[in-house]
Design a protein around this motif. Structure first.
Motif, PDB file in Angstrom:
ATOM      1  N   ALA A  83       4.311  -9.967   2.856  1.00  0.00           N
ATOM      2  CA  ALA A  83       4.822  -8.721   2.280  1.00  0.00           C
ATOM      3  C   ALA A  83       5.863  -8.076   3.199  1.00  0.00           C
ATOM      4  N   GLU A  84       5.620  -8.091   4.499  1.00  0.00           N
ATOM      5  CA  GLU A  84       6.578  -7.536   5.461  1.00  0.00           C
ATOM      6  C   GLU A  84       7.919  -8.251   5.362  1.00  0.00           C
ATOM      7  N   GLY A  85       7.871  -9.584   5.274  1.00  0.00           N
ATOM      8  CA  GLY A  85       9.104 -10.364   5.177  1.00  0.00           C
ATOM      9  C   GLY A  85       9.899 -10.039   3.928  1.00  0.00           C
ATOM     10  N   ALA A  86       9.203  -9.833   2.809  1.00  0.00           N
ATOM     11  CA  ALA A  86       9.886  -9.468   1.564  1.00  0.00           C
ATOM     12  C   ALA A  86      10.509  -8.082   1.694  1.00  0.00           C
ATOM     13  N   LYS A  87       9.774  -7.164   2.298  1.00  0.00           N
ATOM     14  CA  LYS A  87      10.287  -5.791   2.475  1.00  0.00           C
ATOM     15  C   LYS A  87      11.495  -5.776   3.404  1.00  0.00           C
ATOM     16  N   GLU A  88      11.474  -6.619   4.445  1.00  0.00           N
ATOM     17  CA  GLU A  88      12.607  -6.687   5.380  1.00  0.00           C
ATOM     18  C   GLU A  88      13.888  -7.133   4.684  1.00  0.00           C
ATOM     19  N   LYS A  89      13.757  -7.868   3.586  1.00  0.00           N
ATOM     20  CA  LYS A  89      14.912  -8.325   2.808  1.00  0.00           C
ATOM     21  C   LYS A  89      15.238  -7.369   1.662  1.00  0.00           C
ATOM     22  N   GLY A  90      14.571  -6.211   1.632  1.00  0.00           N
ATOM     23  CA  GLY A  90      14.896  -5.196   0.643  1.00  0.00           C
ATOM     24  C   GLY A  90      14.056  -5.195  -0.617  1.00  0.00           C
ATOM     25  N   ALA A  91      13.085  -6.062  -0.703  1.00  0.00           N
ATOM     26  CA  ALA A  91      12.232  -6.100  -1.897  1.00  0.00           C
ATOM     27  C   ALA A  91      11.145  -5.038  -1.828  1.00  0.00           C
ATOM     28  N   GLU A  92      10.661  -4.671  -2.973  1.00  0.00           N
ATOM     29  CA  GLU A  92       9.462  -3.850  -3.060  1.00  0.00           C
ATOM     30  C   GLU A  92       8.311  -4.850  -3.095  1.00  0.00           C
ATOM     31  N   ALA A  93       7.396  -4.781  -2.149  1.00  0.00           N
ATOM     32  CA  ALA A  93       6.306  -5.763  -2.076  1.00  0.00           C
ATOM     33  C   ALA A  93       4.976  -5.064  -1.903  1.00  0.00           C
ATOM     34  N   GLU A  94       3.955  -5.600  -2.565  1.00  0.00           N
ATOM     35  CA  GLU A  94       2.612  -5.048  -2.415  1.00  0.00           C
ATOM     36  C   GLU A  94       1.586  -6.163  -2.345  1.00  0.00           C
ATOM     37  N   CYS A  95       0.570  -5.941  -1.507  1.00  0.00           N
ATOM     38  CA  CYS A  95      -0.552  -6.870  -1.401  1.00  0.00           C
ATOM     39  C   CYS A  95      -1.600  -6.465  -2.436  1.00  0.00           C
ATOM     40  N   ILE A  96      -2.103  -7.456  -3.156  1.00  0.00           N
ATOM     41  CA  ILE A  96      -3.076  -7.217  -4.220  1.00  0.00           C
ATOM     42  C   ILE A  96      -4.202  -8.225  -4.071  1.00  0.00           C
ATOM     43  N   SER A  97      -5.441  -7.757  -4.117  1.00  0.00           N
ATOM     44  CA  SER A  97      -6.558  -8.703  -4.039  1.00  0.00           C
ATOM     45  C   SER A  97      -6.626  -9.508  -5.325  1.00  0.00           C
ATOM     46  N   ALA A  98      -7.123 -10.736  -5.219  1.00  0.00           N
ATOM     47  CA  ALA A  98      -7.233 -11.610  -6.384  1.00  0.00           C
ATOM     48  C   ALA A  98      -8.041 -10.959  -7.506  1.00  0.00           C
ATOM     49  N   ALA A  99      -9.051 -10.180  -7.141  1.00  0.00           N
ATOM     50  CA  ALA A  99      -9.896  -9.520  -8.133  1.00  0.00           C
ATOM     51  C   ALA A  99      -9.133  -8.478  -8.951  1.00  0.00           C
ATOM     52  N   ASP A 100      -7.999  -8.006  -8.433  1.00  0.00           N
ATOM     53  CA  ASP A 100      -7.230  -6.956  -9.103  1.00  0.00           C
ATOM     54  C   ASP A 100      -5.961  -7.471  -9.770  1.00  0.00           C
ATOM     55  N   PHE A 101      -5.845  -8.793  -9.949  1.00  0.00           N
ATOM     56  CA  PHE A 101      -4.637  -9.374 -10.540  1.00  0.00           C
ATOM     57  C   PHE A 101      -5.014 -10.274 -11.698  1.00  0.00           C
ATOM     58  N   GLY A 102      -4.152 -10.316 -12.705  1.00  0.00           N
ATOM     59  CA  GLY A 102      -4.400 -11.186 -13.852  1.00  0.00           C
ATOM     60  C   GLY A 102      -3.100 -11.519 -14.557  1.00  0.00           C
TER      61      GLY A 102
ATOM     62  N   GLU B 247      -9.978 -18.802  -7.786  1.00  0.00           N
ATOM     63  CA  GLU B 247      -9.746 -19.874  -8.769  1.00  0.00           C
ATOM     64  C   GLU B 247      -9.769 -19.343 -10.208  1.00  0.00           C
ATOM     65  N   PRO B 248     -10.749 -18.514 -10.591  1.00  0.00           N
ATOM     66  CA  PRO B 248     -10.710 -17.991 -11.970  1.00  0.00           C
ATOM     67  C   PRO B 248      -9.448 -17.167 -12.262  1.00  0.00           C
ATOM     68  N   MET B 249      -9.030 -16.345 -11.293  1.00  0.00           N
ATOM     69  CA  MET B 249      -7.807 -15.563 -11.474  1.00  0.00           C
ATOM     70  C   MET B 249      -6.609 -16.495 -11.602  1.00  0.00           C
ATOM     71  N   PHE B 250      -6.515 -17.495 -10.706  1.00  0.00           N
ATOM     72  CA  PHE B 250      -5.356 -18.378 -10.732  1.00  0.00           C
ATOM     73  C   PHE B 250      -5.319 -19.205 -12.013  1.00  0.00           C
ATOM     74  N   ALA B 251      -6.458 -19.658 -12.478  1.00  0.00           N
ATOM     75  CA  ALA B 251      -6.511 -20.417 -13.739  1.00  0.00           C
ATOM     76  C   ALA B 251      -6.000 -19.555 -14.893  1.00  0.00           C
ATOM     77  N   GLU B 252      -6.296 -18.263 -14.844  1.00  0.00           N
ATOM     78  CA  GLU B 252      -5.839 -17.352 -15.895  1.00  0.00           C
ATOM     79  C   GLU B 252      -4.321 -17.160 -15.854  1.00  0.00           C
ATOM     80  N   VAL B 253      -3.740 -17.014 -14.664  1.00  0.00           N
ATOM     81  CA  VAL B 253      -2.303 -16.741 -14.557  1.00  0.00           C
ATOM     82  C   VAL B 253      -1.450 -18.005 -14.621  1.00  0.00           C
ATOM     83  N   GLU B 254      -2.044 -19.140 -14.391  1.00  0.00           N
ATOM     84  CA  GLU B 254      -1.315 -20.411 -14.310  1.00  0.00           C
ATOM     85  C   GLU B 254      -0.396 -20.640 -15.512  1.00  0.00           C
ATOM     86  N   GLY B 255      -0.862 -20.330 -16.698  1.00  0.00           N
ATOM     87  CA  GLY B 255      -0.068 -20.534 -17.904  1.00  0.00           C
ATOM     88  C   GLY B 255       1.097 -19.563 -18.033  1.00  0.00           C
ATOM     89  N   SER B 256       1.140 -18.537 -17.191  1.00  0.00           N
ATOM     90  CA  SER B 256       2.209 -17.535 -17.226  1.00  0.00           C
ATOM     91  C   SER B 256       3.243 -17.750 -16.130  1.00  0.00           C
TER      92      SER B 256
END
Length: 140
Positions: A23-42, A70-79
């Motif tokens: 996230a720090e590296g992305a921010k250093e290049k000007g991006a808006e970056a946030e860390c998100i736990s796997a449980a909070d992403f879909g 793994e359950p979260m990643f399996a859900e997002v994989e198709g996207s």
């Protein structure tokens, strides 16, 4: 400004430290970056980001963590088709097979890998954290 999600699961804190550096590296290049736990992403959140870094340590017989990640990643994989992504994680044994398998899985889903999968054996040192920042910069 690009928007980057750094989605991770960490059992010991090693992969979390890597996530923060990505996230720090992305921010250093000007991006808006946030860390998100796997449980909070879909899959419903994939479209909100220009790029996504996924972080998960190797577990068991060199597989992704099976109860949350793994359950979260399996859900997002198709996207992930056409989505710019990066992969990272820590391990304590094996030779990184889980990362090679994960990269192939992402390519098969049509994701665009912005950088090679990044693996760190154990706790990330300063050099490894710099590699994480570089991965974040590649996503930005």
């Amino acid at each position: 400004m690009s928007k980057v999600a750094v989605v991770f699961w960490s059992g010991t804190g090693n992969t979390e430290a890597m996530a923060q550096a990505v996230a720090e590296g992305a921010k250093e290049k000007g991006a808006e970056a946030e860390c998100i736990s796997a449980a909070d992403f879909g899959a419903d959140k994939v479209g909100e980001y220009d790029a996504i870094a996924f972080g998960c340590p190797a577990m068991g017989a060199e597989v992704l963590e099976e109860s949350e990640f793994e359950p979260m990643f399996a859900e997002v994989e198709g996207s992930l088709s056409g989505k710019k992504i990066a992969l990272f994680g820590s391990f304590g044994w094996g030779d990184g097979q889980w990362m090679r398998d994960w990269e192939e899985r992402c390519r098969n889903a049509g994701a665009v890998l912005a950088a090679d999968g990044l693996t760190v054996n154990g706790t990330p040192d300063d050099s490894a954290l710099e590699e994480c920042r570089a991965q974040g910069a590649a996503l930005a």
